[in-house]
Design a protein around this motif. Sequence first.
Motif, PDB file in Angstrom:
ATOM      1  N   LEU A   1       0.954  -1.295   0.154  1.00 57.82           N
ATOM      2  CA  LEU A   1       0.027   0.110   0.136  1.00 57.82           C
ATOM      3  C   LEU A   1       0.758   1.320   0.152  1.00 57.82           C
ATOM      4  CD1 LEU A   1      -2.805  -1.029   2.589  1.00 57.82           C
ATOM      5  CD2 LEU A   1      -2.788  -1.265   0.042  1.00 57.82           C
ATOM      6  N   GLU A   2       1.934   1.009   0.293  1.00 60.74           N
ATOM      7  CA  GLU A   2       2.932   2.443   0.531  1.00 60.74           C
ATOM      8  C   GLU A   2       3.857   2.384  -0.730  1.00 60.74           C
ATOM      9  OE1 GLU A   2       5.047   1.630   4.056  1.00 60.74           O
ATOM     10  OE2 GLU A   2       3.312   1.878   5.282  1.00 60.74           O
ATOM     11  N   GLN A   3       3.773   1.560  -1.799  1.00 56.60           N
ATOM     12  CA  GLN A   3       4.590   1.564  -2.992  1.00 56.60           C
ATOM     13  C   GLN A   3       3.918   2.127  -4.027  1.00 56.60           C
ATOM     14  OE1 GLN A   3       7.681   0.200  -2.285  1.00 56.60           O
ATOM     15  NE2 GLN A   3       6.734   0.003  -0.365  1.00 56.60           N
ATOM     16  N   ASP A   4       4.660   2.539  -5.227  1.00 55.81           N
ATOM     17  CA  ASP A   4       4.256   3.424  -6.060  1.00 55.81           C
ATOM     18  C   ASP A   4       3.664   2.385  -7.288  1.00 55.81           C
ATOM     19  OD1 ASP A   4       6.616   2.156  -6.873  1.00 55.81           O
ATOM     20  OD2 ASP A   4       7.766   4.170  -7.773  1.00 55.81           O
ATOM     21  N   TYR A   5       2.994   1.294  -6.834  1.00 55.82           N
ATOM     22  CA  TYR A   5       2.253   0.612  -7.947  1.00 55.82           C
ATOM     23  C   TYR A   5       0.990   0.310  -7.385  1.00 55.82           C
ATOM     24  CZ  TYR A   5       4.507  -2.774  -5.037  1.00 55.82           C
ATOM     25  OH  TYR A   5       5.148  -3.663  -3.900  1.00 55.82           O
ATOM     26  N   ASP A   6      -0.041  -0.235  -8.304  1.00 55.68           N
ATOM     27  CA  ASP A   6      -1.209  -0.603  -7.975  1.00 55.68           C
ATOM     28  C   ASP A   6      -1.240  -1.872  -7.321  1.00 55.68           C
ATOM     29  OD1 ASP A   6      -2.556   1.603  -8.664  1.00 55.68           O
ATOM     30  OD2 ASP A   6      -2.842   0.954 -10.989  1.00 55.68           O
ATOM     31  N   ASP A   7      -2.266  -2.295  -6.780  1.00 51.79           N
ATOM     32  CA  ASP A   7      -2.325  -3.809  -6.145  1.00 51.79           C
ATOM     33  C   ASP A   7      -1.773  -5.036  -6.894  1.00 51.79           C
ATOM     34  OD1 ASP A   7      -3.392  -5.502  -3.699  1.00 51.79           O
ATOM     35  OD2 ASP A   7      -4.381  -6.200  -5.700  1.00 51.79           O
ATOM     36  N   PRO A   8      -0.719  -5.546  -6.860  1.00 52.13           N
ATOM     37  CA  PRO A   8      -0.336  -6.528  -7.477  1.00 52.13           C
ATOM     38  C   PRO A   8      -1.207  -7.705  -7.899  1.00 52.13           C
ATOM     39  CG  PRO A   8       1.242  -5.916  -5.874  1.00 52.13           C
ATOM     40  CD  PRO A   8       0.128  -5.466  -5.436  1.00 52.13           C
ATOM     41  N   PHE A   9      -1.851  -8.267  -6.971  1.00 52.97           N
ATOM     42  CA  PHE A   9      -2.610  -9.340  -7.334  1.00 52.97           C
ATOM     43  C   PHE A   9      -3.747  -8.821  -8.241  1.00 52.97           C
ATOM     44  CE2 PHE A   9      -6.201 -12.056  -6.584  1.00 52.97           C
ATOM     45  CZ  PHE A   9      -6.007 -13.292  -7.072  1.00 52.97           C
ATOM     46  N   THR A  10      -4.605  -7.685  -7.934  1.00 51.24           N
ATOM     47  CA  THR A  10      -5.688  -7.269  -8.783  1.00 51.24           C
ATOM     48  C   THR A  10      -5.115  -6.684 -10.066  1.00 51.24           C
ATOM     49  OG1 THR A  10      -6.649  -6.765  -6.480  1.00 51.24           O
ATOM     50  CG2 THR A  10      -7.664  -5.854  -8.600  1.00 51.24           C
ATOM     51  N   THR A  11      -4.105  -6.100 -10.284  1.00 55.54           N
ATOM     52  CA  THR A  11      -4.147  -5.325 -11.421  1.00 55.54           C
ATOM     53  C   THR A  11      -3.096  -5.829 -12.408  1.00 55.54           C
ATOM     54  OG1 THR A  11      -2.308  -3.820 -10.380  1.00 55.54           O
ATOM     55  CG2 THR A  11      -4.553  -3.127 -10.319  1.00 55.54           C
ATOM     56  N   ASP A  12      -2.094  -6.506 -12.037  1.00 54.21           N
ATOM     57  CA  ASP A  12      -0.967  -6.944 -12.877  1.00 54.21           C
ATOM     58  C   ASP A  12      -1.140  -8.261 -13.549  1.00 54.21           C
ATOM     59  OD1 ASP A  12       1.536  -7.952 -13.943  1.00 54.21           O
ATOM     60  OD2 ASP A  12       2.710  -6.976 -12.478  1.00 54.21           O
TER      61      ASP A  12
END
Length: 393
Positions: A84-95
């Motif tokens: 949540l503190e990183q500069d990417y969207d939720d990995p499991f949901t969006t990648d």
Amino acid sequence: MQHRRSTHHGAGGSTRGPGRALRWSAALLVAPVLVACAPDAEDPQDDQTPPGQEQPETQFDTLREAAPEGFYVGSAAAGGGHHLEQDYDDPFTTDEAYREVLAEQFSSLSAENQMKWEFIHPEQGEYDFGPADAIVDFAEENGQVVRGHTLLWHSQNPEWLEEGDFTPEELREILREHIETVVGRYAGRIQQWDVANEIVDDDAEIRTEENIWIRELGIEIVSDAFRWAHEADPEAELFLNDYSVEGINAKSDVYYGLAQDMLDDGVPLHGFGVQGHLSTQYGYPGDLQQNLQRFADLGLKTAITEIDVRIVMPEDGQPDQGAFEQQAAYYRMSLEACLAVEGCDSFTLWGFVDRYSWVPVFFPEEGAATVMEDDYSPRPAFTALLQALEAAR
């Protein structure tokens, strides 16, 4: 070492994730891997390939295909927590590419953070099942099992719980209701639950201050948590789980005694989970197999539940080949130790790609702890795992 042998595919078989399946080039999969033990480590095998010689080529493209029948190779599904503190969207949901590899390579999933208290029970009387539901649904769509993580822990609890003014009776009811609600929701859909997580500290003492449940309700609450979980899902296998218990040491001795007491009291304890957060700057726990075996001798299942192997990062941020070979040896020996123990049927990576790994966030001078590069090309550790699984068939 004695391997399990089978002519069948690994647990769950081969499957394709949504969309385009990612495959591995033969050139990458047969990269040479040195499996000599690190300095100061005891080598639990006597059949290691001599240093400098290449390992044999592999027959399979994926870890789940290579696994012996009934053996689950898993990964944490990235999300929540430090993400949540990183500069990417939720990995499991969006990648999507990440999801494809997750489906293709693994036969077991663990929620990295999505089933922990602060995410699934953010307010008193309110639950957020969306992220956890998504993982369980994804696993079922892709022929995977799920490890639930976790029900009783001292960390990542919501503020309303840790700072609430509750009586012991109220706290007991809060925990009982949480376990019955969460475990009950996924009854029949979770293979194993880490019921009690990290209840022993680094000094090999029960966490009587840090853990709100043990502090306020006593160590007996751990047994109650197992009983409530079993009532909510009689089919799920219920585990104790911790880090730094790979070898036979003071901390794992505490768990060994606790497990004996719980079993003597008729508590539905089914397994002991060794996390396996290792670092190449330390010697390998060469007595891992013996430690797993002593818990197996109690009648418990065992599992490697969260393995990664950190490397001290050089100034240029790129470890040399020797570091990756040492890392590969740690991964391989851990897998072979599990394969050698009857009832150790689950081996879970705590993430498989660096950009979503928790390691650099919590260990700033270490990294490269996973088995794949950020473009999903396999490191020597991936090949080492593939070869070890294939050898055990």
